[in-house]
Design a protein around this motif. Structure first.
Motif, short mmCIF file in Angstrom:
data_model
loop_
_atom_site.label_atom_id
_atom_site.label_comp_id
_atom_site.label_asym_id
_atom_site.label_seq_id
_atom_site.Cartn_x
_atom_site.Cartn_y
_atom_site.Cartn_z
N LEU A 179 21.87 9.91 29.23
CA LEU A 179 23.36 9.86 29.96
C LEU A 179 23.68 11.38 30.76
CD1 LEU A 179 25.31 8.49 27.02
CD2 LEU A 179 24.84 7.36 29.14
N SER A 180 23.28 12.12 30.37
CA SER A 180 23.40 13.47 31.05
C SER A 180 22.81 13.37 32.37
CB SER A 180 23.03 14.69 30.39
OG SER A 180 23.82 14.89 29.17
N TYR A 181 21.58 13.06 32.42
CA TYR A 181 20.82 12.84 33.80
C TYR A 181 21.73 11.83 34.75
CZ TYR A 181 17.72 10.89 37.17
OH TYR A 181 16.82 10.59 38.40
N LEU A 182 21.86 10.55 34.03
CA LEU A 182 22.67 9.77 35.05
C LEU A 182 24.05 10.27 35.68
CD1 LEU A 182 21.40 6.56 33.15
CD2 LEU A 182 20.67 7.20 35.54
N PHE A 183 24.67 11.02 34.70
CA PHE A 183 25.99 11.47 35.10
C PHE A 183 25.92 12.60 36.18
CE2 PHE A 183 29.56 14.32 34.67
CZ PHE A 183 30.84 13.46 34.74
N MET A 184 24.80 13.49 35.95
CA MET A 184 24.86 14.34 37.20
C MET A 184 24.33 13.75 38.70
SD MET A 184 25.54 17.39 37.59
CE MET A 184 25.65 17.82 35.76
N GLN A 185 23.52 12.64 38.38
CA GLN A 185 23.01 12.04 39.62
C GLN A 185 24.22 11.11 40.25
OE1 GLN A 185 20.20 12.82 41.03
NE2 GLN A 185 20.41 14.22 39.20
N TYR A 186 25.14 10.64 39.30
CA TYR A 186 26.28 9.75 39.75
C TYR A 186 27.24 10.71 40.51
CZ TYR A 186 30.77 7.66 39.48
OH TYR A 186 32.06 7.07 40.02
N ILE A 187 27.26 12.02 40.08
CA ILE A 187 28.36 12.91 40.72
C ILE A 187 27.68 13.45 42.09
CG2 ILE A 187 29.27 15.40 40.70
CD1 ILE A 187 29.44 15.03 37.55
N ARG A 188 26.52 13.60 42.01
CA ARG A 188 25.78 13.84 43.49
C ARG A 188 25.68 12.92 44.26
NH1 ARG A 188 21.76 12.09 45.48
NH2 ARG A 188 21.03 11.08 43.47
N ASN A 238 25.87 4.86 45.44
CA ASN A 238 25.76 5.14 47.08
C ASN A 238 24.59 4.12 47.55
OD1 ASN A 238 26.71 5.88 49.29
ND2 ASN A 238 25.58 7.72 49.40
N GLY A 239 24.12 3.18 46.85
CA GLY A 239 23.13 2.56 47.03
C GLY A 239 21.47 2.76 47.05
N GLU A 240 21.38 3.97 46.00
CA GLU A 240 20.23 4.42 46.11
C GLU A 240 19.18 3.81 45.17
OE1 GLU A 240 20.21 8.73 44.84
OE2 GLU A 240 21.95 9.21 45.90
N LEU A 258 27.26 2.64 36.23
CA LEU A 258 25.93 2.04 35.39
C LEU A 258 25.88 0.44 35.43
CD1 LEU A 258 26.04 4.73 32.99
CD2 LEU A 258 24.50 4.70 34.82
N LEU A 259 27.08 -0.13 35.30
CA LEU A 259 27.28 -1.43 35.07
C LEU A 259 26.96 -2.35 36.27
CD1 LEU A 259 27.90 -3.94 33.20
CD2 LEU A 259 30.49 -3.33 33.87
N LEU A 260 28.00 -1.92 37.35
CA LEU A 260 27.78 -2.76 38.64
C LEU A 260 26.93 -2.29 39.78
CD1 LEU A 260 31.61 -2.80 38.90
CD2 LEU A 260 30.25 -4.72 37.58
N LYS A 261 26.50 -1.00 39.95
CA LYS A 261 25.52 -0.63 40.91
C LYS A 261 26.02 -0.98 42.22
CE LYS A 261 22.48 -2.61 38.71
NZ LYS A 261 21.21 -3.33 38.56
N GLU A 262 27.28 -0.83 42.79
CA GLU A 262 27.90 -1.04 43.89
C GLU A 262 27.38 -0.48 45.02
OE1 GLU A 262 31.94 -1.51 43.79
OE2 GLU A 262 31.93 -3.30 42.32
N LYS A 263 26.91 -0.69 46.27
CA LYS A 263 26.32 0.09 47.18
C LYS A 263 27.41 1.04 47.70
CE LYS A 263 22.97 -3.39 48.54
NZ LYS A 263 22.37 -4.36 49.26
#
Length: 694
Positions: A322-331, A387-389, A375-380
């Motif tokens: 979760l910590s990894y994904l959250f930081m990547q989400y912010i970026r 952001n579509g990564e 995490l659920l929807l992964k919208e682009k």
């Protein structure tokens, strides 16, 4: 430096990487299972306090005990450890650089002893190591023959040329407490519980090494495992340690920036670890698929694991993911800042969630909800995606099957939705519900409980207030007694038939979207007084008053305003009240009955009847010449004079009790009978008077 409670030594839990093909195949399988699901209900606890739980509503389900992974990765768990130290204990033991600068810097081939933590005994061991590489920034020390000099050089060059610039440019600079400008990398077989359990320490950083304390190595140093992290003796792969080097180096620069430079506290673990894995991500140049695999298969995440509560004694793998994904989400969301967001977070003096809020200009609670939706929807595009990564396209929906959950601050669950759910009013104050589907967003919030006026057994109208436009229903059991729609001023009025006292009424509201409020239960109040009690005749001879009244009511007897007695009517409605003294004939009593609700009947007026006969009259001397019999008797009584059965005469006693009865002369020796009768008709006993000779 201000007092600081503790510092962590970074332990990172990572499962060994599985082939990307396995990820793709598993993702396709998951998509085939969930493609039919078009509606979701995301439930998050937006509190920034991870220590406290809040209910999502309904029955609590505690998820503090963790299950094994749904589908664990092959191989053992890899731990990167951040050992804790007490900064209050260490803050007065900062290293004096000049005293520790050596006259001769270590050269390749030199040996020295290091203090190294044993994770089996929880004590320090002494490790003898040789310096096999000395570069621009790195000293690579190796225990025994764990790796060759060429392999040590590979590690050193990779650190100097790639890892060091990536971390220092994107995060912060390292400290130099001993003034040598170098970072020691100790490669040795870290003593842990492997292979007894499938878990091993791949590397760790200990902030205590930056202080002049017993057991400290008094330098910038982190520790890298050679077995099993790099493989068996004959097949060492030092490349397996590169991401650990980047991870632990971030912890070192993080501690330097937050504690040694700013004089603050160590960064919160969940945030520090998120940045450490961001360093891995930057070094690798791609998403960490092992962390995504953990997210997709970890039951603790499915069951609501908190982002901000670091669970050292539970499922720490879930925390890393979760910590990894959250930081990547912010970026990904901070498009204009990109990787610069890491340095910005580090440079804020707040070393907790507030640094994230300042860097993003968003409240963490809402940010965590949007992150879980991403995490659920992964919208682009937008806040519900990365952001579509493409690296994050393998994320799967994690569907919770329970009815409810107790979520820590930062926790979340996702449930499949019908689109007709109503948000429970019993949820915790920081619990939020977010719905996703083809017709969302729409109203899922139930109206507040109606505010209803009291209802008695006399009432035919129920009034109150509730959300404007809601339909309010009144039921008795399963029968709907009436309904009405609240007006623009939130008022409602419902006409019903009179209900018996004690009847339970249920009042609730349904808004136009179909959301139902909680039920308000009302007891119909008893406002009907009991019937007037019946009272048996009461005489001036009685010490008890009896009669009939409403069963269970309290019967009260008053003389004027004074209560002279009371009792409770039995189940048959009969009562009997004992009086302390007899009441005078002609006096008035008032008898009332009061039911359990306090309703008082009208009073029954009772006059005390006279049942006591007059006393024997006092008669003056009567002779054969007497024509008027005189004497004293009860006031206002009628005095009779008889001979045998014949009444010779009668007269009324005056207000002083004197009487005079006219009679014909009687012969001497005649016996007269004289008695008095009161106004109530009570006849006293007769006195015998013998006529005397004159």
């Amino acid at each position: 430096m201000k007092p600081i409670k503790r510092i962590l030594i970074c332990i990172l839990v990572i499962l060994l990487t599985v082939p990307a093909v396995a990820f793709a195949q598993d993702h396709e399988l998951q998509n085939s299972k969930t493609s039919a699901v078009k509606r979701y209900m995301l439930i998050t606890n937006e509190s920034v306090n991870g220590n406290k739980r809040q209910s999502t509503g309904a029955t609590s389900v505690h998820n503090g005990q963790y299950l094994q992974e749904d589908k664990p990765r092959a191989g053992a768990n890899k731990l990167d450890v951040n050992r804790p130290i007490d900064i209050e204990k260490f803050e007065d033991k900062e290293i004096e650089r000049r005293a520790l600068i050596r006259s001769a810097k270590p050269q390749v081939g030199d040996t020295r002893e290091f203090h190294a933590f044993n994770f089996k005994t929880f004590r320090n061991d002494v490790v003898n190591a040789k310096l096999l590489y000395s570069g621009a920034k790195a000293h690579v020390w190796v225990e025994g023959k764990q790796i060759t000099e060429a392999q040590a050089e590979e590690i050193g060059l990779e650190f100097d040329d790639k890892i060091y610039p990536v971390v220092t440019e994107n995060f912060a600079s390292e400290s130099d407490v001993n003034g040598d400008g170098k970072i020691n990398i100790l490669c040795y077989n870290i003593q842990d519980n492997f292979p007894d359990i499938q878990e091993y320490v791949a590397g760790y950083f200990y902030a205590g090494d930056l202080y002049n304390e017993k057991g400290s190595n008094r330098s910038e140093i982190f520790y890298i495992d050679t077995y099993p992290s790099m493989g068996p003796k004959d097949r060492k792969d030092v490349k397996a340690a590169y991401t650990t080097l980047a991870h632990e180096f971030q912890h070192l620069v993080n501690f330097n920036q937050n504690v040694l430079v700013e004089g603050g506290e160590p960064m919160d673990t969940w945030l520090d670890e998120g940045l450490a894995m961001a360093a891995e991500h930057l070094y690798m140049g791609q998403a960490l698929q092992d962390r995504i695999y953990d997210y997709n298969n970890n039951p603790s995440i499915r069951n609501g694991h908190s982002l901000i509560y670091w669970d050292d004694f539970g499922d720490v793998i879930a925390n890393y993911s979760l910590s990894y994904l959250f930081m990547q989400y912010i970026r990904a969301q901070e498009k204009t800042k990109g990787n610069a967001i890491y340095k910005e977070i580090l440079e804020y003096p707040e070393n907790n969630y507030k640094a994230v809020e300042k860097a993003t200009k968003k409240k963490l609670g809402k940010l965590m909800t949007n992150f879980r939706a991403a995490l659920l929807l992964k919208e682009k595009t937008g806040v519900y995606g990365f952001n579509g990564e493409p690296g994050f396209s393998t994320l799967k929906p994690r569907i919770y099957k329970g009815q409810s959950a107790n979520l820590r601050g930062g926790g979340a669950i996702v449930k499949e939705s019908t689109g007709k759910e109503t948000i429970p009013t019993s949820k915790g104050g920081n619990i939020t519900y977010t719905f996703f589907g083809p017709d969302e967003p729409k109203d899922h919030t139930a109206p507040a409980k109606p505010v209803v006026s009291k209802v008695s057994d006399w009432d035919t109208v129920i009034k109150g207030k509730v959300e404007a436009g809601a339909t309010v229903y009144v039921k008795a059991g399963s029968v709907v007694l009436g309904k009405a729609v609240s007006d623009s001023k939130k008022s409602f009025s419902i006409t019903i038939k009179k209900q018996r006292a004690g009847t339970k009424l249920q009042v609730y509201a349904v808004d136009p979207a179909g959301n139902k409020s909680d039920i308000v239960t009302l007891n119909v109040l008893d406002k009907t007084p009991p019937p007037i009690p019946t009272v048996s005749k009461v005489s001036n001879r009685d010490l008890k008053v009896s009669g009939n009244a409403e069963a269970g009511s309290k019967v009260v007897i008053k003389a004027g305003s004074k209560v002279i007695g009371s009792s409770t009517a039995n189940k048959a409605g009969k009562y009997s009240v004992t009086l302390k003294v007899r009441r005078k004939a002609g006096s008035t009593l008032y008898v009332t009955a009061a039911d359990k609700a306090g309703n008082v009947s009208k009073a029954r007026k009772v006059t005390v009847v006279d049942k006591i006969p007059p006393k024997l009259p006092k008669v003056n001397k009567v002779t054969n010449r007497t024509t008027v019999v005189k004497g004293k008797a009860e006031v206002n009584s009628t005095v009779y004079v008889k001979v045998g059965k014949k009444v010779l005469g009668s007269a009324k006693a005056n207000s002083k009790g004197n009487f005079s009865v006219k009679v014909k002369r009687q012969r001497a020796g005649t016996v007269l009978m004289v008695y008095a009768k009161d106004r109530a008709g009570n006849a006293g006993k007769a006195i015998k008077i013998t006529v005397k000779k004159a």
